[in-house]
Design an enzyme around this catalytic site. Structure first.
Site, mmCIF file in Angstrom:
data_model
loop_
_atom_site.group_PDB
_atom_site.id
_atom_site.type_symbol
_atom_site.label_atom_id
_atom_site.label_comp_id
_atom_site.label_asym_id
_atom_site.label_seq_id
_atom_site.Cartn_x
_atom_site.Cartn_y
_atom_site.Cartn_z
ATOM 1 N N ARG A 1 0.948 -1.239 0.069
ATOM 2 C CA ARG A 1 -0.134 -0.023 0.017
ATOM 3 C C ARG A 1 1.004 1.183 0.247
ATOM 4 O O ARG A 1 0.405 2.255 -0.529
ATOM 5 C CB ARG A 1 -1.053 0.007 1.050
ATOM 6 C CG ARG A 1 -1.947 1.004 0.956
ATOM 7 C CD ARG A 1 -3.256 1.048 1.945
ATOM 8 N NE ARG A 1 -4.373 0.132 1.750
ATOM 9 C CZ ARG A 1 -4.997 0.491 0.878
ATOM 10 N NH1 ARG A 1 -5.170 1.688 0.594
ATOM 11 N NH2 ARG A 1 -6.267 -0.439 0.471
ATOM 12 N N GLU B 1 -9.989 5.818 6.729
ATOM 13 C CA GLU B 1 -8.636 5.961 6.719
ATOM 14 C C GLU B 1 -8.151 7.293 6.015
ATOM 15 O O GLU B 1 -7.170 7.873 6.534
ATOM 16 C CB GLU B 1 -7.991 4.729 6.017
ATOM 17 C CG GLU B 1 -8.126 3.518 6.996
ATOM 18 C CD GLU B 1 -7.399 2.110 6.391
ATOM 19 O OE1 GLU B 1 -8.050 1.697 5.215
ATOM 20 O OE2 GLU B 1 -6.306 1.790 6.720
HETATM 21 N N1 MTE Z 1 -12.760 5.342 14.164
HETATM 22 C C1 MTE Z 1 -12.798 5.078 15.385
HETATM 23 N N2 MTE Z 1 -13.780 5.844 16.209
HETATM 24 N N3 MTE Z 1 -12.032 3.955 15.805
HETATM 25 C C2 MTE Z 1 -11.327 3.130 15.153
HETATM 26 O O1 MTE Z 1 -10.445 2.217 15.791
HETATM 27 N N4 MTE Z 1 -10.322 2.736 12.938
HETATM 28 C C3 MTE Z 1 -10.004 3.258 11.661
HETATM 29 C C4 MTE Z 1 -11.335 3.966 10.965
HETATM 30 N N5 MTE Z 1 -11.964 4.923 11.899
HETATM 31 C C5 MTE Z 1 -11.250 3.595 13.846
HETATM 32 C C6 MTE Z 1 -11.855 4.484 13.364
HETATM 33 C C7 MTE Z 1 -9.535 2.332 11.019
HETATM 34 S S1 MTE Z 1 -7.894 1.856 10.928
HETATM 35 C C8 MTE Z 1 -10.282 1.767 9.704
HETATM 36 S S2 MTE Z 1 -9.610 0.613 8.707
HETATM 37 C C9 MTE Z 1 -11.863 2.141 9.678
HETATM 38 O O2 MTE Z 1 -12.284 2.713 10.778
HETATM 39 C C10 MTE Z 1 -12.724 0.700 9.889
HETATM 40 O O3 MTE Z 1 -14.100 0.911 9.787
HETATM 41 P P1 MTE Z 1 -14.618 1.086 8.310
HETATM 42 O O4 MTE Z 1 -14.262 0.364 7.399
HETATM 43 O O5 MTE Z 1 -16.139 0.542 8.725
HETATM 44 O O6 MTE Z 1 -14.509 2.653 8.113
HETATM 45 N N1 LUZ Z 2 -4.813 -4.644 3.045
HETATM 46 C C1 LUZ Z 2 -5.090 -3.401 2.720
HETATM 47 C C2 LUZ Z 2 -4.580 -5.488 3.645
HETATM 48 O O1 LUZ Z 2 -5.016 -2.727 1.902
HETATM 49 N N2 LUZ Z 2 -5.701 -3.184 4.134
HETATM 50 C C3 LUZ Z 2 -5.695 -4.256 5.272
HETATM 51 O O2 LUZ Z 2 -6.283 -3.416 6.095
HETATM 52 C C4 LUZ Z 2 -5.288 -5.243 5.013
HETATM 53 N N3 LUZ Z 2 -5.270 -6.225 5.607
HETATM 54 C C5 LUZ Z 2 -4.579 -7.346 5.766
HETATM 55 C C6 LUZ Z 2 -4.253 -7.690 4.407
HETATM 56 N N4 LUZ Z 2 -3.945 -6.870 3.489
HETATM 57 MO MO1 MOS Z 3 -7.573 -0.209 9.438
HETATM 58 S S1 MOS Z 3 -5.362 0.217 9.625
HETATM 59 O O1 MOS Z 3 -7.359 -0.866 7.804
HETATM 60 O O2 MOS Z 3 -7.788 -1.323 10.648
#
Ligand code: MTE
Ligand code: LUZ
Ligand code: MOS
Length: 809
Positions: free
Chosen positions: A358, A761
């Site tokens: 990524r 993200e």
């Molecule tokens: N928001 C809150 N409040 N708490 C969290 O742990 N994790 C983040 C984001 N927002 C997170 C958050 C991460 S790393 C990801 S990948 C996404 O939420 C995952 O949830 P979603 O795919 O439903 O957006």
């Molecule tokens: N790839 C990615 C992944 O783009 N995001 C992720 O969170 C992930 N997790 C596991 C394996 N590939």
């Molecule tokens: Mo989020 S770093 O893809 O859990």
């Protein structure tokens, strides 16, 4: 007793009050009310489904589950050295401690001693080779948690070790050629050149930039630490309550550790107190230890980490070290770029390979790079195994090109925004990424233009120059940074999801899906999708705990795909039920099933208006199946790991931010004065939740790039920043007094759930603008003559170092 509350605690923090006011202003409540009246349940700002429970302290986290009689508690004995051999453990001394019931080592694990998620290189308990300081070597199970912790604390005395010299930094690992996975190469040339040709083109460019950069890691600092509570069940089965983003993975790891089939393991998670990527794979070790202990002892066992242990045992965002060589022209356009990225992966692979992938696929960020040679190395070090953290390598890839843009501008003596714009991906041309995906839906130029106007960028740029001209000590800085973030797991088969919707005879609805709730509002969005599909009030729908016995073979809730995948799967389930209800209603009341409408808790059939529950009751009597599963797999994805080409992303999310800071050039202190954000969430499912995600990611990313510094002792390899005392995360008071976050109003061109875009993200990249505003202020202190060598995090110490470089040069 009854001490008066200090006066200052009774005053609302002014920054926070302003912030609340701003948020309310940014949502068009009148428009939303109209849509709601018309029956829409998506595109509506709703409070988080558990908001009231959160604030009342009634939301159940794992440690709040009432403990069963006979519950035992576990604590881990950690290695006091970073590398070497484990010669033995004096278990008698540990067993003799008060309350100790059992001490487990690697030999006690009935199945495989491994909790690696992709590569099986991750021992649950030390197998003889000591890999990092903090590595779990044994597990103490005792009557109380305090007793378990006291006994585990004997680790220093009872472990016989032969210590070796640890490898700690990415540079050291790279010099030794020591990696957790093979190096990755992404070399692409619009002119058909090979790598030597690309390097020659860079050397022949009118301008050249050769430098290196360090960007630090980041601790997830979820408020609820890692925790698992395992309850033994009949015939060798086990039920694990686990704070995890990936219940199915936990199920597999526990099944392997116990040497039982997956059907014997049930993993459940109602919610996490934050995950941020830290519970995507790394909840595994704790789930395995708790499950092994519970099964061996036939007693419920809880393993809840103390914050210090959480820091010492688990990994975090990878720090990166870059070396680059860039060729550009007089307008700042990049002609060719060669870069190597080395990450500190830690002692095992964990998710380091997809994180690096990524990173390589986000070095382009919003820019067209005609000639690129990228090399990614996952350095193997004697440190915690680094893992997912919001952005998953994307931020680490993109910050390098932004640093380069910023430096090019300073070399040319122009505003960095002009250089950024000169390099933007084009529309219909200059639009192929280095990994060969076409950027179809490029809105970055429009989005940036709107933000430049709404933030008064140009006027403020001049005002800041005027301010700096007369201010010798305080210097202001301004920066605008854009983002483009690819949405989908870059591992194709993870892009699938399942859901289960039950409609009960009273018309109430239960929805279960493979995603997990970590505060991001996924359950709120999925419940909205189901309510919308069935035309009912939101309150009819209850989301339930993620449970491997309800929806099988789920992916991690990660890569921001939670709502995209599970929303579609739940929609599929709800649609099937609606179609069956429509057929039944038409059969009873006349008309065709296609003419039946569901809205506002009503069903409109053949000119009649019936209550939703009436129709459900009739359908039950007619023996119609009132529950359904649903499934979704993202279409159109492809990825060739060898050549690093394909279409890894379904679509891109975009955004941009403008930040203004003031830096005290005597102390290195700084303050964020104002931030303006325009972020693309497509047609948002829930604007209030999405704005919350954008704000949270902005502040979290700002912490990464400024105050959150990780320090390992250079000889012992001990993480010395292992608690909030030494590791500084931002607080509500670090929100800028002016924080204007708006969503860019554009639908997703792809057929995503209600044309929304993933938002979890991408906004973590927005606070690049804070970092580059600080760099701009530092540059101003040197009259913009020298490109400030500012590494991330830009702590006050780092700012002072950069200041002395620009002032003495
Ligand atoms: N928001 C809150 N409040 N708490 C969290 O742990 N994790 C983040 C984001 N927002 C997170 C958050 C991460 S790393 C990801 S990948 C996404 O939420 C995952 O949830 P979603 O795919 O439903 O957006
Ligand atoms: N790839 C990615 C992944 O783009 N995001 C992720 O969170 C992930 N997790 C596991 C394996 N590939
Ligand atoms: Mo989020 S770093 O893809 O859990």
């Amino acid at each position: 007793m009854n001490k008066p509350v200090p006066e200052h605690l009774l005053q609302p923090a002014t920054a926070f009050a302003d912030y609340r006011e701003n948020t309310a202003l940014r949502i068009d409540t009148a428009a939303e009310a109209r849509s709601h009246e018309a029956g829409a349940r998506v595109g509506i700002s709703r409070p988080h489904e558990s908001a009231a429970l959160h604030v009342a302290g009634e939301a159940t986290y794992i440690d709040d589950i009432p403990e069963m009689a006979g519950t035992l508690h576990c604590a881990l004995g950690l290695s006091p050295v970073a590398a070497g051999k484990l010669l033995g453990v004096d278990l008698e001394a540990v067993r003799a401690m008060p309350g100790v019931v059992r001490v487990l080592t690697a030999e006690d694990i009935p199945g495989t001693n491994d909790c690696g998620s992709i590569v099986h290189d991750d021992p649950i308990l030390c197998d003889g080779e000591i890999r990092y300081l903090g590595q779990p070597v044994f597990a103490v199970i005792a009557t109380t948690r305090e007793q378990a912790r006291r006994a585990a604390a004997l680790a220093k005395q009872v472990l016989k070790v032969e210590a070796a010299k640890p490898v700690l930094t990415p540079q050291q690992a790279h010099a030794l050629g020591q990696y957790v996975v093979p190096p990755m190469h992404l070399v692409r040339s619009a002119a058909g050149l090979d790598e030597a040709g690309i390097r020659a083109a860079i050397a022949a460019a009118p301008h050249r930039l050769q430098d290196s950069l360090d960007v630090g890691g980041q601790e997830q600092f979820y408020l609820e630490g890692q925790i698992s509570y395992a309850i033994p069940k009949e015939a060798g089965a086990v039920h694990v309550h686990c704070s995890t983003q990936h219940p199915s993975e936990m199920q597999h790891l526990v099944a392997h550790a116990l040497h039982v089939p997956a059907h014997a393991v049930l993993v459940e998670c109602r919610r996490m107190g934050g995950g941020f990527g830290g519970k995507e794979s790394q909840s595994g070790l704790f789930a395995c230890v708790a499950a092994v202990a519970a099964t061996l002892l036939r007693r419920p066992v809880k393993l809840r980490l103390d914050r210090d242990d959480d820091f010492m045992v688990t990994g975090r965002r990878h720090c990166f070290w870059y070396e680059y060589d860039i060729g550009f022209d007089a307008s700042g356009r990049i002609l060719g770029a060669a870069i190597s990225m080395v990450s500190r992966s830690g002692h095992s692979a964990d998710l380091s390979a997809p994180v690096m992938t990524r990173a390589l696929c986000h070095f382009d960020n919003a820019y067209w790079l005609p000639e690129v040679a990228m090399h990614g190395y996952c350095g193997k070090t004697n440190t915690q195994s680094n893992t997912a953290f919001r952005g998953f390598g994307g931020p680490q890839g993109a910050i390098a090109i932004e640093y380069i843009m910023d430096s090019i501008a300073r070399r040319l003596g122009v505003d960095p925004l002009a250089v950024r714009r000169a390099n933007f991906y084009g529309i219909g041309e200059r639009n192929i990424t280095p990994y060969r995906q076409t950027v179809q839906d490029n809105i970055v130029a429009d989005l940036v233009a709107e933000l430049v106007a709404s933030s008064d960028y140009t006027v403020r740029r001049d005002a800041i120059a005027a301010y700096n001209a007369t201010s010798p000590v305080l210097k202001r800085g301004l920066a605008l940074t854009p983002l483009k973030f690819g949405i989908s797991f870059n591992v194709k088969h993870f892009n699938q999801a399942g859901a289960l919707v039950h409609v009960y005879t009273d018309g109430s609805i239960l929805v279960n899906h493979g995603g997990t709730e970590m505060g991001q509002g996924l359950n709120t969005k999925v419940a909205q999708v189901v309510a919308h599909e069935l035309g009912v009030a939101f309150d009819r729908v209850r989301p339930t705990a993620t449970d491997t016995s309800k929806v099988a073979n789920t992916s991690a809730t990660a890569a921001s795909t939670g709502a995209d995948l599970n929303g579609k799967a739940a929609q599929d389930a709800a649609r099937q039920i609606r179609e069956r209800l429509a057929a039944c209603a038409a059969a009873r009341h006349g008309g065709t099933p296609e003419q039946v409408r569901f809205a506002n808790d009503k069903v409109f059939v053949n000119g009649r208006e019936l209550g939703f529950d009436t129709v459900v009751g009739e359908a039950y009597l007619d023996r119609v199946q009132l529950w359904s599963d649903g499934f979704y797999a993202t279409p159109g994805l492809s990825w060739d790991r060898e050549t690093m080409t394909g279409r890894p992303f379904y679509y891109f999310a975009y955004g941009a931010a403008v930040s203004e800071v003031v830096v005290d050039t005597l102390t290195g202190e700084w303050k964020l004065l104002r931030a303006d954000v325009l972020h693309d969430a497509g047609k948002s499912l829930n604007p209030a939740v999405d704005i919350g995600q954008v704000e949270g990611a902005f502040i979290q990313g700002m912490g990464w790039l400024t105050t959150e510094e990780l320090v390992w002792h250079p000889e012992s390899g001990k993480l010395t920043t292992h608690a909030p005392s030494t590791y500084k995360i931002p607080t509500a008071n670090d929100c800028p007094p002016v924080f204007q976050v708006r969503l860019f109003d554009r639908v997703n061109v792809e057929d995503s759930i209600h044309r929304s875009k993933a938002v979890g993200e991408p906004p973590l990249l927005l606070p690049f603008s804070v970092f580059f505003a600080i760099r701009d202020a530092v540059s101003a202190a040197g009259g913009h003559r020298v490109d400030p060598p500012l590494s991330a995090p830009a702590t006050s110490e780092a700012i002072l170092r950069a200041l002395s470089a620009v002032q003495t040069a």
